[in-house]
Design an enzyme around this catalytic site. Structure first.
Site, PDB file in Angstrom:
ATOM      1  N   PHE A 149      29.862 139.615  -4.767  1.00 16.77           N
ATOM      2  CA  PHE A 149      29.780 139.328  -6.204  1.00 16.77           C
ATOM      3  C   PHE A 149      28.450 139.763  -6.802  1.00 16.77           C
ATOM      4  O   PHE A 149      28.346 139.954  -8.007  1.00 16.77           O
ATOM      5  CB  PHE A 149      29.994 137.825  -6.464  1.00 16.77           C
ATOM      6  CG  PHE A 149      28.747 136.997  -6.249  1.00 16.77           C
ATOM      7  CD1 PHE A 149      27.808 136.846  -7.262  1.00 16.77           C
ATOM      8  CD2 PHE A 149      28.491 136.397  -5.022  1.00 16.77           C
ATOM      9  CE1 PHE A 149      26.639 136.113  -7.057  1.00 16.77           C
ATOM     10  CE2 PHE A 149      27.337 135.673  -4.806  1.00 16.77           C
ATOM     11  CZ  PHE A 149      26.412 135.533  -5.822  1.00 16.77           C
ATOM     12  N   LYS A 173      38.213 146.687  -2.769  1.00 17.69           N
ATOM     13  CA  LYS A 173      38.566 145.275  -2.942  1.00 17.69           C
ATOM     14  C   LYS A 173      37.275 144.590  -3.371  1.00 17.69           C
ATOM     15  O   LYS A 173      36.474 144.170  -2.552  1.00 17.69           O
ATOM     16  CB  LYS A 173      39.094 144.693  -1.617  1.00 17.69           C
ATOM     17  CG  LYS A 173      40.031 143.509  -1.722  1.00 17.69           C
ATOM     18  CD  LYS A 173      39.458 142.317  -2.457  1.00 17.69           C
ATOM     19  CE  LYS A 173      38.444 141.533  -1.655  1.00 17.69           C
ATOM     20  NZ  LYS A 173      37.756 140.498  -2.490  1.00 17.69           N
ATOM     21  N   GLU A 176      36.252 138.755  -6.095  1.00 18.10           N
ATOM     22  CA  GLU A 176      37.166 138.135  -7.065  1.00 18.10           C
ATOM     23  C   GLU A 176      36.393 137.321  -8.113  1.00 18.10           C
ATOM     24  O   GLU A 176      36.964 136.846  -9.089  1.00 18.10           O
ATOM     25  CB  GLU A 176      38.210 137.264  -6.349  1.00 18.10           C
ATOM     26  CG  GLU A 176      37.682 136.069  -5.561  1.00 18.10           C
ATOM     27  CD  GLU A 176      37.218 136.413  -4.146  1.00 18.10           C
ATOM     28  OE1 GLU A 176      36.625 137.506  -3.937  1.00 18.10           O
ATOM     29  OE2 GLU A 176      37.400 135.577  -3.238  1.00 18.10           O
ATOM     30  N   ARG A 177      35.054 137.172  -7.899  1.00 15.49           N
ATOM     31  CA  ARG A 177      34.293 136.363  -8.863  1.00 15.49           C
ATOM     32  C   ARG A 177      33.896 137.162 -10.094  1.00 15.49           C
ATOM     33  O   ARG A 177      33.712 136.597 -11.161  1.00 15.49           O
ATOM     34  CB  ARG A 177      33.042 135.803  -8.188  1.00 15.49           C
ATOM     35  CG  ARG A 177      33.432 134.837  -7.092  1.00 15.49           C
ATOM     36  CD  ARG A 177      32.225 134.287  -6.403  1.00 15.49           C
ATOM     37  NE  ARG A 177      32.512 134.059  -5.001  1.00 15.49           N
ATOM     38  CZ  ARG A 177      31.602 133.965  -4.053  1.00 15.49           C
ATOM     39  NH1 ARG A 177      30.326 134.079  -4.348  1.00 15.49           N
ATOM     40  NH2 ARG A 177      31.946 133.747  -2.820  1.00 15.49           N
ATOM     41  N   SER A 226      28.438 138.130   3.002  1.00 10.19           N
ATOM     42  CA  SER A 226      27.702 137.187   3.846  1.00 10.19           C
ATOM     43  C   SER A 226      27.934 137.497   5.332  1.00 10.19           C
ATOM     44  O   SER A 226      28.941 138.106   5.701  1.00 10.19           O
ATOM     45  CB  SER A 226      28.150 135.766   3.515  1.00 10.19           C
ATOM     46  OG  SER A 226      29.539 135.657   3.744  1.00 10.19           O
ATOM     47  N   CYS A 281      20.356 140.277  -1.949  1.00  9.44           N
ATOM     48  CA  CYS A 281      20.141 140.335  -0.492  1.00  9.44           C
ATOM     49  C   CYS A 281      18.739 140.829  -0.180  1.00  9.44           C
ATOM     50  O   CYS A 281      18.288 140.731   0.949  1.00  9.44           O
ATOM     51  CB  CYS A 281      21.166 141.228   0.175  1.00  9.44           C
ATOM     52  SG  CYS A 281      20.920 142.951  -0.214  1.00  9.44           S
ATOM     53  N   GLU A 384      20.444 131.219   4.556  1.00  7.80           N
ATOM     54  CA  GLU A 384      20.283 131.975   3.313  1.00  7.80           C
ATOM     55  C   GLU A 384      20.672 131.038   2.165  1.00  7.80           C
ATOM     56  O   GLU A 384      21.804 130.537   2.126  1.00  7.80           O
ATOM     57  CB  GLU A 384      21.206 133.194   3.337  1.00  7.80           C
ATOM     58  CG  GLU A 384      21.080 134.051   2.105  1.00  7.80           C
ATOM     59  CD  GLU A 384      21.999 135.276   2.145  1.00  7.80           C
ATOM     60  OE1 GLU A 384      23.155 135.143   2.574  1.00  7.80           O
ATOM     61  OE2 GLU A 384      21.549 136.356   1.727  1.00  7.80           O
TER      62      GLU A 384
HETATM   63  P1  NAD Z   1      31.144 136.802   0.639  1.00  4.95           P
HETATM   64  O1  NAD Z   1      30.953 137.092   2.086  1.00  4.95           O
HETATM   65  O2  NAD Z   1      31.578 135.449   0.238  1.00  4.95           O
HETATM   66  O3  NAD Z   1      32.230 137.809   0.004  1.00  4.95           O
HETATM   67  C1  NAD Z   1      32.143 139.203   0.204  1.00  4.95           C
HETATM   68  C2  NAD Z   1      33.552 139.783   0.166  1.00  4.95           C
HETATM   69  O4  NAD Z   1      34.316 139.235   1.241  1.00  4.95           O
HETATM   70  C3  NAD Z   1      34.305 139.476  -1.120  1.00  4.95           C
HETATM   71  O5  NAD Z   1      35.017 140.632  -1.522  1.00  4.95           O
HETATM   72  C4  NAD Z   1      35.245 138.353  -0.713  1.00  4.95           C
HETATM   73  O6  NAD Z   1      36.454 138.372  -1.421  1.00  4.95           O
HETATM   74  C5  NAD Z   1      35.499 138.619   0.758  1.00  4.95           C
HETATM   75  N1  NAD Z   1      35.724 137.388   1.525  1.00  4.95           N
HETATM   76  C6  NAD Z   1      35.181 136.162   1.292  1.00  4.95           C
HETATM   77  N2  NAD Z   1      35.616 135.268   2.205  1.00  4.95           N
HETATM   78  C7  NAD Z   1      36.449 135.943   3.028  1.00  4.95           C
HETATM   79  C8  NAD Z   1      37.218 135.550   4.182  1.00  4.95           C
HETATM   80  N3  NAD Z   1      37.191 134.318   4.645  1.00  4.95           N
HETATM   81  N4  NAD Z   1      37.956 136.490   4.787  1.00  4.95           N
HETATM   82  C9  NAD Z   1      37.972 137.753   4.324  1.00  4.95           C
HETATM   83  N5  NAD Z   1      37.274 138.174   3.249  1.00  4.95           N
HETATM   84  C10 NAD Z   1      36.517 137.285   2.606  1.00  4.95           C
HETATM   85  O7  NAD Z   1      29.768 137.227  -0.076  1.00  4.95           O
HETATM   86  P2  NAD Z   1      29.348 136.985  -1.583  1.00  4.95           P
HETATM   87  O8  NAD Z   1      29.055 135.538  -1.792  1.00  4.95           O
HETATM   88  O9  NAD Z   1      30.274 137.662  -2.500  1.00  4.95           O
HETATM   89  O10 NAD Z   1      27.983 137.814  -1.632  1.00  4.95           O
HETATM   90  C11 NAD Z   1      26.741 137.287  -1.265  1.00  4.95           C
HETATM   91  C12 NAD Z   1      26.371 137.685   0.144  1.00  4.95           C
HETATM   92  O11 NAD Z   1      26.319 139.106   0.264  1.00  4.95           O
HETATM   93  C13 NAD Z   1      24.991 137.209   0.557  1.00  4.95           C
HETATM   94  O12 NAD Z   1      25.056 136.745   1.869  1.00  4.95           O
HETATM   95  C14 NAD Z   1      24.135 138.463   0.454  1.00  4.95           C
HETATM   96  O13 NAD Z   1      22.985 138.453   1.265  1.00  4.95           O
HETATM   97  C15 NAD Z   1      25.107 139.489   0.894  1.00  4.95           C
HETATM   98  N6  NAD Z   1      24.713 140.823   0.466  1.00  4.95           N
HETATM   99  C16 NAD Z   1      24.258 141.689   1.409  1.00  4.95           C
HETATM  100  C17 NAD Z   1      23.844 142.945   1.048  1.00  4.95           C
HETATM  101  C18 NAD Z   1      23.365 143.926   2.069  1.00  4.95           C
HETATM  102  O14 NAD Z   1      23.327 145.125   1.784  1.00  4.95           O
HETATM  103  N7  NAD Z   1      23.009 143.483   3.265  1.00  4.95           N
HETATM  104  C19 NAD Z   1      23.898 143.324  -0.308  1.00  4.95           C
HETATM  105  C20 NAD Z   1      24.376 142.405  -1.245  1.00  4.95           C
HETATM  106  C21 NAD Z   1      24.788 141.148  -0.849  1.00  4.95           C
END
Ligand code: NAD
Length: 499
Positions: A149, A173, A176-177, A226, A281, A384
């Site tokens: 998101f 994909k 969704e937020r 994450s 991140c 985090e």
């Molecule tokens: P998230 O892991 O909750 O969601 C990321 C994606 O995974 C979304 O598209 C979501 O729909 C999907 N998802 C969520 N739960 C799932 C599940 N149980 N099974 C399958 N798919 C699922 O992350 P977020 O809250 O959207 O984003 C924040 C996180 O992203 C933080 O941890 C941040 O550090 C990380 N991030 C990392 C980088 C990097 O390059 N390392 C860059 C930006 C953000």
């Protein structure tokens, strides 16, 4: 209420699964739209159409594919204000920050305009008698991107632009937020000349992600989000024989040496710690001053700067430093971690818990928090937080500070502030973290370098954007060709060796 669907075969379509999720306006706390959550069947149909369209796109010469990217850049600039407004309305970040989100994606698209050069391959003339050898980069086929998101423009572009310009079809994909901007990007790609079905944007949750992971047509997956989900996607995707790269969470340390310019370091910490409400991140979430005196002076400088931060809605334009966090669940989670820090004995020097904004009482705003005397066993240090919370861990020496960054399970970014070139050089050489800043708090590499962390911040081996993206989204094929003059002499039975 607005219903947000998918982008399939060149148009916006409504979802058919009957499932949807709330899309908030984080500034007001209202649900502003419902986003469709795709079923496995919807993913399968969209992937099949993308696969059918991919062959023609791959056969389009690289220069023409690059021209689509060139036009896409022009359209992004044309629509910058519109994109930023839609982004801020769903994410909550300030308008200037939303423009930065679009801009850092756009720069990767600019890099992709160089695809004809990057895809050129290698050629060895006369590798043996009458033998030429050449390697070419071919698209992997249908690739997918699953994105978080916090950068709803930048990260989809980091994924889709290199994948598409390499001749792949792409299934995005998004989170969704905040699903609106990725759909707008797909419309702009179409306007730029991308053939229909080559890019499909499908909203969804775990069901859609699992359908992508198990779909036999999808050859590669790029994920950002994450760490627990990154690990899950990496393991299941790899088990299904796909090429997978997953970028996960972070806990970025900034080390402040006793000789650092403390005004500069404090300014850097405030921007890197609280910008985008800490939902980056590459945010700095841990300050590590070296020596008690450095720590005392740093805290003294930080407190008034943090207390002066302006928190507010994106509609206030340039007059706010950061906005609300993305959902009520995110807010609860951050405040729960703050409480755990207090309970564990950390010193809460700036307390943002009671922050409230007149007229926006239901928004997901959190005032800035500063902890001092945090220790490595505390949850606020280990986890985090992804919110406007900066933790200070006091280190007795440079080696102790370095060890903290090295021992943490995450290894996305880190920084050192010092006037000592020797310390800076030693830090950059030894620290086991993927992106390092020297007197630069958020060392996000530019588009023509690559982006990626180490340790639990990544699963897979190639980085995002830059030349690595072209390696990830292509397969190398090497051809050994002989135009014979002496083949009449019969077959060869020992392994060929080039002499
Ligand atoms: P998230 O892991 O909750 O969601 C990321 C994606 O995974 C979304 O598209 C979501 O729909 C999907 N998802 C969520 N739960 C799932 C599940 N149980 N099974 C399958 N798919 C699922 O992350 P977020 O809250 O959207 O984003 C924040 C996180 O992203 C933080 O941890 C941040 O550090 C990380 N991030 C990392 C980088 C990097 O390059 N390392 C860059 C930006 C953000």
């Amino acid at each position: 209420m607005e219903e947000i669907g998918h982008w399939i075969n060149g148009k916006r379509v409504a979802g058919t699964s009957g499932r949807s999720a709330d899309v908030w306006n984080p500034a007001t706390g209202e649900v502003q739209a419902k986003v469709a959550l795709a079923s496995t069947a919807e993913i399968e149909a969209a992937v099949a159409d993308a696969a059918a369209a991919q062959a023609g796109w791959a056969a389009t010469n690289p220069q023409r594919r690059a021209r689509v990217m060139m036009e896409f850049v022009r359209l992004l600039n044309r629509d910058m204000d519109k994109l930023a407004e839609a982004l801020s309305r769903e994410h909550g970040k300030t308008i200037p920050d939303a423009k930065g989100d679009v801009q850092r994606g756009l720069e990767v698209v600019e890099f992709c305009i160089g695809a004809p050069h990057l895809l050129k391959g290698e050629f060895t003339d006369s590798a043996g008698p009458g033998i030429d050898m050449y390697s070419m980069r071919q698209p992997i086929g249908v690739a997918a991107g699953i994105t978080p998101f916090n950068f709803p423009a930048m990260i989809p572009m980091w994924k889709m632009a290199p994948a598409l310009v390499c001749g792949n079809a792409f299934i995005l994909k998004p989170s969704e937020r905040d699903p609106s901007v990725p759909l707008m990007l797909a419309e702009l790609m179409q306007e730029a000349g991308l053939p229909d079905s080559v890019l499909q944007v499908i909203n969804g949750d775990k069901e859609a992600v699992d359908a992508i992971l198990d779909n036999p047509t999808i050859a590669g997956i790029g994920f950002v989000g994450s760490t627990p989900i990154a690990q899950y996607i990496y393991e299941r995707g790899c088990a299904n024989g796909k090429r997978v790269q997953c970028f996960g969470g972070a806990k970025n340390h900034m080390i402040i040496m006793p000789d650092a310019d403390l005004d500069q370091a404090a300014d850097a910490l405030v921007g890197a710690g609280y910008g985008a409400a800490g939902e980056r991140c590459m945010a700095i979430s841990v300050a590590v001053p070296v020596g008690e005196e450095t720590a005392d002076r740093l805290i003294e400088k930080l407190v008034p700067k943090i207390e002066a931060l302006k928190v507010g809605p994106y509609t206030a334009g340039n007059d706010v430093d950061y906005g609300p966090v993305v959902t009520p669940q995110a807010k609860d989670n951050i405040l729960r971690l703050v409480q755990s820090g207090i309970d564990a004995g950390a010193e809460l020097v700036v307390d943002g818990r009671d922050f409230s904004l007149q007229g926006y009482e239901d928004g997901f705003f959190i005032g800035p928090h500063l902890f001092d005397r945090v220790t490595p066993d505390m949850d606020i240090y280990r986890k985090e937080i992804f919110g406007p919370v900066l933790s200070t861990v006091r280190a007795g020496s440079y080696e102790e500070a370095l060890k903290l960054a090295m021992d943490h399970e995450y290894g996305n970014g880190t920084a050192i502030f010092t006037r000592d070139g020797d310390a800076a050089r030693d830090f950059a050489a030894r620290v086991n973290v993927g992106m390092v800043g020297i007197n630069v708090p958020i060392p996000v590499p530019l588009a023509y370098h690559t982006f990626g962390g180490w340790k639990k911040s990544v699963f897979g081996d190639l980085n995002q954007h830059g030349p690595d993206a072209f390696r990830f989204y292509t397969k190398t094929k090497t051809v050994t060709a002989r135009w014979p003059s002496g083949i009449k002499e019969g077959g060869e039975f020992s392994i060929p060796v080039m002499e």
